[in-house]
Design an enzyme around this catalytic site. Structure first.
Site, short mmCIF file in Angstrom:
data_model
loop_
_atom_site.label_atom_id
_atom_site.label_comp_id
_atom_site.label_asym_id
_atom_site.label_seq_id
_atom_site.Cartn_x
_atom_site.Cartn_y
_atom_site.Cartn_z
N GLU A 53 22.09 65.58 25.78
CA GLU A 53 22.80 64.53 26.35
C GLU A 53 23.50 63.28 25.97
O GLU A 53 24.50 63.08 25.96
CB GLU A 53 21.31 64.14 26.89
CG GLU A 53 21.07 64.56 28.02
CD GLU A 53 19.47 64.02 28.50
OE1 GLU A 53 19.06 64.54 29.48
OE2 GLU A 53 19.14 63.36 27.81
N GLU A 60 21.73 59.77 23.85
CA GLU A 60 21.38 60.17 24.98
C GLU A 60 21.26 59.45 26.37
O GLU A 60 21.29 60.20 27.23
CB GLU A 60 19.71 60.40 24.53
CG GLU A 60 18.94 60.81 25.39
CD GLU A 60 17.04 60.55 25.09
OE1 GLU A 60 16.47 60.70 25.53
OE2 GLU A 60 17.25 60.24 23.53
N ASP A 85 17.15 66.36 24.56
CA ASP A 85 17.90 64.69 24.75
C ASP A 85 19.27 64.94 22.98
O ASP A 85 20.04 63.91 23.38
CB ASP A 85 16.45 64.09 23.02
CG ASP A 85 15.43 63.75 24.28
OD1 ASP A 85 15.14 63.67 25.24
OD2 ASP A 85 14.27 63.32 23.75
N ASP A 126 22.94 61.14 29.95
CA ASP A 126 21.94 61.58 30.55
C ASP A 126 22.75 60.91 31.91
O ASP A 126 23.28 61.48 32.79
CB ASP A 126 20.64 60.99 30.42
CG ASP A 126 20.05 60.87 32.02
OD1 ASP A 126 19.68 61.48 32.35
OD2 ASP A 126 19.89 59.71 32.17
#
Length: 230
Positions: free
Chosen positions: A121, A45, A118, A49
């Site tokens: 990502e 995650e 989450d 991102d």
């Protein structure tokens, strides 16, 4: 490693066949079911991102070559926030492939914004690690496609729209509260909470207080409007 039927179906929807399927399996593993031999998707995650941020920032930069930083930043915030990632996750039915602990399943984890955002990502990070930016970038651009086109409309003066929403319901104007500041002086990050007198609130972060306030207002508007249409 053999993927579950749900993960294989998700792989098809993503349009990327993993050379290392264990990366996708890890991206779909929520901390509630993780173990020493089955790591969660939290590290992925973190990486995903950053992959998303780079691809979206470049896409916006190229999409409107006349826009300045003050115009690009709110559009960027709209596109990379957790709620948008969760919407994309729903678009490809990512939730059906998630591996969750019993408590998360019982509490509707497959529908939660934070959990889906989450995981989205994490999946992007898995694609990046499996095939590099050449694999991840076209998938981001395809999944986020139309959202890039309308980001300016979604980002435009969310604070005014939230104030009008509150006033139309007899409420006081929203308050904006700084809840945190991080980073060095030359590149600070501000966390701002937009709060209504009925207790509804959302928090967002950005490189300036103005941008963070706009992002928080937009996030709260989306939640309020989603609740009204439910």
């Amino acid at each position: 490693m053999k993927l579950s039927a749900e993960a294989r179906a998700l792989q098809d929807r993503l349009g990327h066949t993993f050379r290392k399927p264990e990366l996708l399996a890890r991206a779909l593993t929520h901390p509630s079911i993780a173990s020493a031999t089955r790591p969660s998707n939290q590290r992925l995650e973190f990486l995903g991102d950053r992959v998303l941020n780079l691809v979206i920032a470049e896409a916006l930069f190229l999409h409107d070559r006349l826009a300045d930083e003050g115009q690009l930043a709110p559009r960027y915030n709209v596109l990379v926030r957790k709620e948008t990632c969760a919407d994309v996750a729903r678009q490809i039915d990512l939730g059906s492939a998630l591996k969750l602990g019993r408590s998360e399943m019982m509490s509707g984890g497959r529908r939660k914004n934070a959990l889906l955002g989450d995981a989205m990502e994490a999946v992007l990070a898995a694609i990046y690690l499996d095939g590099g930016l050449d694999a991840a970038k076209p998938i981001v651009l395809r999944l986020w496609g139309d959202r890039i086109e309308v980001a300016d409309d979604q980002a435009r003066d969310a604070k005014t729209a939230l104030q009008e929403w509150a006033q139309a319901r007899g409420m006081q104007p929203p308050r904006y509260i700084q809840t945190a500041r991080s980073g060095p002086d030359h590149a600070p990050m501000f966390a701002i909470c937009a709060k209504l007198e009925n207790g509804a609130q959302e928090t967002a972060s950005a490189g300036s207080k103005r941008q963070a306030e706009q992002a928080a207002a937009q996030a709260l508007l989306l939640r309020l409007e989603s609740g009204e249409s439910a």
